[in-house]
Motif scaffolding. Structure first.
Motif, PDB file in Angstrom:
ATOM      1  N   ARG A  31       0.819  -1.222   0.000  1.00 10.08           N
ATOM      2  CA  ARG A  31       0.000   0.000   0.000  1.00 10.08           C
ATOM      3  C   ARG A  31       0.854   1.274   0.000  1.00 10.08           C
ATOM      4  NH1 ARG A  31      -5.877  -0.899   0.251  1.00 10.08           N
ATOM      5  NH2 ARG A  31      -5.895   1.333  -0.109  1.00 10.08           N
ATOM      6  N   ALA A  32       2.046   1.168  -0.558  1.00 10.06           N
ATOM      7  CA  ALA A  32       2.925   2.347  -0.667  1.00 10.06           C
ATOM      8  C   ALA A  32       2.276   3.356  -1.613  1.00 10.06           C
ATOM      9  CB  ALA A  32       4.291   1.933  -1.199  1.00 10.06           C
ATOM     10  N   PRO A  33       2.291   4.632  -1.284  1.00  9.51           N
ATOM     11  CA  PRO A  33       1.656   5.654  -2.133  1.00  9.51           C
ATOM     12  C   PRO A  33       2.514   6.013  -3.353  1.00  9.51           C
ATOM     13  CG  PRO A  33       2.578   6.674  -0.182  1.00  9.51           C
ATOM     14  CD  PRO A  33       2.784   5.186  -0.025  1.00  9.51           C
ATOM     15  N   LEU A  34       2.828   5.023  -4.169  1.00 12.95           N
ATOM     16  CA  LEU A  34       3.718   5.211  -5.320  1.00 12.95           C
ATOM     17  C   LEU A  34       3.213   6.265  -6.291  1.00 12.95           C
ATOM     18  CD1 LEU A  34       4.596   1.539  -6.329  1.00 12.95           C
ATOM     19  CD2 LEU A  34       6.012   3.179  -5.097  1.00 12.95           C
ATOM     20  N   PHE A  35       1.897   6.348  -6.439  1.00 12.65           N
ATOM     21  CA  PHE A  35       1.354   7.224  -7.463  1.00 12.65           C
ATOM     22  C   PHE A  35       1.155   8.660  -6.975  1.00 12.65           C
ATOM     23  CE2 PHE A  35       0.161   2.903  -8.770  1.00 12.65           C
ATOM     24  CZ  PHE A  35       0.975   2.845  -9.889  1.00 12.65           C
ATOM     25  N   ARG A  36       1.730   8.981  -5.825  1.00  9.28           N
ATOM     26  CA  ARG A  36       1.892  10.392  -5.462  1.00  9.28           C
ATOM     27  C   ARG A  36       2.991  11.001  -6.324  1.00  9.28           C
ATOM     28  NH1 ARG A  36       1.648  10.197   1.029  1.00  9.28           N
ATOM     29  NH2 ARG A  36      -0.612  10.028   1.206  1.00  9.28           N
ATOM     30  N   ASP A  37       3.873  10.140  -6.800  1.00 11.62           N
ATOM     31  CA  ASP A  37       4.929  10.554  -7.711  1.00 11.62           C
ATOM     32  C   ASP A  37       4.275  10.816  -9.072  1.00 11.62           C
ATOM     33  OD1 ASP A  37       6.903  10.207  -9.870  1.00 11.62           O
ATOM     34  OD2 ASP A  37       8.283   9.641  -8.262  1.00 11.62           O
ATOM     35  N   ILE A  38       4.322  12.051  -9.513  1.00 13.99           N
ATOM     36  CA  ILE A  38       3.649  12.464 -10.746  1.00 13.99           C
ATOM     37  C   ILE A  38       4.127  11.650 -11.950  1.00 13.99           C
ATOM     38  CG2 ILE A  38       3.379  14.382 -12.370  1.00 13.99           C
ATOM     39  CD1 ILE A  38       3.403  16.236  -9.886  1.00 13.99           C
ATOM     40  N   ALA A  39       5.417  11.381 -12.024  1.00 13.59           N
ATOM     41  CA  ALA A  39       5.941  10.620 -13.164  1.00 13.59           C
ATOM     42  C   ALA A  39       5.354   9.209 -13.190  1.00 13.59           C
ATOM     43  CB  ALA A  39       7.466  10.568 -13.105  1.00 13.59           C
ATOM     44  N   PHE A  40       5.246   8.563 -12.033  1.00 14.03           N
ATOM     45  CA  PHE A  40       4.658   7.218 -11.964  1.00 14.03           C
ATOM     46  C   PHE A  40       3.179   7.276 -12.334  1.00 14.03           C
ATOM     47  CE2 PHE A  40       7.723   5.403  -8.496  1.00 14.03           C
ATOM     48  CZ  PHE A  40       8.774   5.540  -9.368  1.00 14.03           C
ATOM     49  N   ALA A  41       2.472   8.253 -11.798  1.00 11.11           N
ATOM     50  CA  ALA A  41       1.038   8.384 -12.068  1.00 11.11           C
ATOM     51  C   ALA A  41       0.783   8.634 -13.551  1.00 11.11           C
ATOM     52  CB  ALA A  41       0.440   9.496 -11.220  1.00 11.11           C
TER      53      ALA A  41
END
Length: 152
Positions: A31-41
């Motif tokens: 459940r790491a908030p990876l998609f807070r990273d704009i590039a990943f999102a």
């Protein structure tokens, strides 16, 4: 007290029905908030818009949250597990290629619910895309960039 099911137990008995619409939820690794990273999102969103991601299916609506993804998927042919696995693999590959990340991007399994024939598909789509509002990420859905629906 019953122990929680293992992901393999969740898959046991899963049936894929062509023509059926599925509400799917999958979470990031731990459940790491990876998609807070704009590039990943942005990478995940681009893939969600790609027809290659939805071979044998159509993604009717989706939202990418910081630590999970919800989608409304109409299955044309094949298996819902393979369709979801393809999307997750494409996102994982893109992120890992661009960053050198070695840990997984997604949890191994996902949750799905087949909509009944009498379920309101547009209401399900509204529920999905309203996730950022319920989570308090934005005040208006138009302010959240990582979602789409076929009815726009």
């Amino acid at each position: 007290m019953l122990s929680p099911p293992h992901s393999r137990d969740l898959r046991h008995g899963r049936v894929s029905e062509p023509g059926r619409i599925y509400l799917v939820t999958t979470t990031t690794w731990n459940r790491a908030p990876l998609f807070r990273d704009i590039a990943f999102a942005r990478r995940a969103s681009r893939i969600c818009h790609s027809p290659k991601a939805w071979k044998d299916a159509r993604c009717l609506a989706w939202v990418l949250m910081p630590d999970h993804w919800h989608g409304l998927i109409e299955l044309h042919d094949g298996d819902i597990s393979r369709v979801v696995a393809r999307y997750k693999a494409m996102v994982s590959s893109s992120i890992k290629r661009s960053t050198g990340r070695v840990s997984p991007v997604w949890q191994k399994s996902f949750h799905d619910r087949a909509l009944r024939k009498d379920d309101d598909v547009k209401a399900a789509a509204r529920y999905i895309v309203a996730n950022p509002l319920r989570a308090g990420l934005v005040d208006r859905i138009g302010d959240y960039p990582y979602w789409n629906a076929a009815w726009l």
